[in-house]
Write an enzyme that holds these catalytic residues in place. Structure first.
Site, short mmCIF file in Angstrom:
data_model
loop_
_atom_site.label_atom_id
_atom_site.label_comp_id
_atom_site.label_asym_id
_atom_site.label_seq_id
_atom_site.Cartn_x
_atom_site.Cartn_y
_atom_site.Cartn_z
N ASP A 20 24.06 -35.15 38.93
CA ASP A 20 25.39 -35.48 39.47
C ASP A 20 25.51 -34.99 40.92
O ASP A 20 24.90 -33.98 41.29
CB ASP A 20 26.46 -34.82 38.59
CG ASP A 20 27.85 -35.40 38.85
OD1 ASP A 20 27.94 -36.50 39.45
OD2 ASP A 20 28.84 -34.75 38.48
N HIS A 37 22.42 -42.05 46.18
CA HIS A 37 21.54 -42.41 45.06
C HIS A 37 20.09 -42.52 45.54
O HIS A 37 19.17 -42.06 44.88
CB HIS A 37 22.00 -43.72 44.42
CG HIS A 37 23.38 -43.66 43.82
ND1 HIS A 37 23.80 -42.59 43.06
CD2 HIS A 37 24.44 -44.51 43.89
CE1 HIS A 37 25.05 -42.80 42.67
NE2 HIS A 37 25.46 -43.95 43.18
N LEU A 131 3.34 -35.24 30.39
CA LEU A 131 4.80 -35.19 30.27
C LEU A 131 5.37 -36.49 29.70
O LEU A 131 5.00 -37.57 30.14
CB LEU A 131 5.41 -34.93 31.66
CG LEU A 131 6.93 -34.95 31.74
CD1 LEU A 131 7.52 -33.70 31.08
CD2 LEU A 131 7.40 -35.06 33.19
C1 FPP Z 1 25.68 -39.38 39.61
O1 FPP Z 1 26.18 -39.03 40.88
C2 FPP Z 1 24.45 -40.14 39.72
C3 FPP Z 1 24.24 -41.39 39.22
C4 FPP Z 1 25.26 -42.15 38.48
C5 FPP Z 1 22.98 -42.10 39.43
C6 FPP Z 1 21.72 -41.29 39.29
C7 FPP Z 1 20.64 -42.11 39.86
C8 FPP Z 1 19.65 -41.63 40.64
C9 FPP Z 1 19.44 -40.21 40.97
C10 FPP Z 1 18.73 -42.65 41.21
C11 FPP Z 1 17.34 -42.60 40.81
C12 FPP Z 1 17.07 -42.47 39.38
C13 FPP Z 1 15.87 -42.78 38.82
C14 FPP Z 1 15.61 -42.39 37.42
C15 FPP Z 1 14.81 -43.46 39.57
P1 FPP Z 1 27.63 -39.53 41.31
O2 FPP Z 1 27.48 -40.86 41.96
O3 FPP Z 1 28.55 -39.53 40.12
O4 FPP Z 1 28.04 -38.42 42.33
P2 FPP Z 1 29.52 -37.91 42.65
O5 FPP Z 1 30.01 -37.19 41.42
O6 FPP Z 1 29.32 -36.98 43.80
O7 FPP Z 1 30.35 -39.11 43.01
#
Ligand code: FPP
Length: 249
Positions: A20, A37, A131
């Site tokens: 997050d 992201h 893994l």
């Molecule tokens: C949450 O942060 C994150 C996500 C919903 C997406 C996670 C995806 C990645 C890290 C991209 C790559 C993943 C893989 C497996 C290749 P948020 O957007 O909710 O952050 P915020 O709370 O600050 O708004």
């Protein structure tokens, strides 16, 4: 001379991660959420490497929840593109490093093209013995339990199982991670302290470790800090501390 080692004594078998803080990381830099992201992929790489190096057997990453479909269409479609791109770029390296890749979640909700790429990545890495990397996409803990309940209900309806034979083992083995030991450790970045409908059943006895570090800033040192905190915990599973200590002797 006594050798000093920084290695924690107990390495968790299974680590689950709620990644997050991508959006906040991007906003703090005056960038669009998507940039957060994209930057998060680097932390995924570091975490996978660290888990493999430290001897963690299973790593499960929460990449896209059932509820994330509610985000603006533009963000959802850029995330889907990022998953495709990450698969294209990372699978050969994961394969070289003996990592086995598996996706959990309602994959039928994903585009046909992404489903095909996921299936190909799973097939390429299926024989690997290092893994086990589970990526949760279109995943929700409640969805997982409902899906498992349907599988078990079908078995009852077909006469394979009676209703009184339905027990924790039957439900647990019908879950998406039915063949995997429960997570020992849950890491959540980004400062919030909640489970957000991640592996609801499987996390029953997990140790929870929260950090304010935003996901794009998360690195191997942070992963090691989580392992060190885990190593210091006494896991009791309902027993008393004295019972656990006696069993350890
Ligand atoms: C949450 O942060 C994150 C996500 C919903 C997406 C996670 C995806 C990645 C890290 C991209 C790559 C993943 C893989 C497996 C290749 P948020 O957007 O909710 O952050 P915020 O709370 O600050 O708004």
């Amino acid at each position: 001379m006594t050798s000093v080692t920084a290695e924690p004594a107990n390495i968790p078998t299974h680590v689950a991660v709620i990644m997050d803080g991508n959006g906040r990381w991007a906003r703090a830099r005056g960038k669009a959420r998507h940039a957060g992201h994209r930057a998060g992929v680097k932390s995924v790489r570091a975490t996978v490497e660290a888990a493999a190096e430290r001897g963690v057997a299973h790593l499960t990453l929460f990449a896209f929840s059932s509820e994330n479909w509610r985000r603006p269409e533009e963000e959802v479609s850029s995330l889907m593109k990022l998953f495709v791109e990450a698969l294209r770029r990372e699978v050969s390296e994961l394969h070289r490093n003996n990592v086995r890749l598996r996706f959990i979640g309602a994959r039928e909700q994903l585009s046909d093209s992404l489903q095909r790429k996921i299936a190909a990545a799973e097939e390429t890495t299926a024989g690997n013995t290092g893994l086990m990397l589970n990526v949760a996409v279109a995943y929700g803990g409640r969805w997982d339990i409902v899906h498992a309940a349907r599988v078990v209900a079908q078995r009852v309806a077909s006469g394979e199982l009676t209703a009184s034979e339905v027990n924790e083992n039957e439900i647990a083995s019908a879950l998406q991670l039915g063949d995997t030991p429960d997570p020992d450790l849950l890491i959540r970045t980004g400062g919030e302290q909640r489970i957000s409908n991640f592996l609801l059943w499987n996390l029953a006895y997990a140790e929870l470790w929260f950090t304010d570090v935003l996901w794009p800033e998360f690195d191997k040192q942070d992963f090691d800090a989580a392992l060190a905190a885990f190593s210091a915990k006494q896991r009791r599973y309902g027993h008393t501390g004295e019972q656990v200590e006696a069993a350890e002797c």
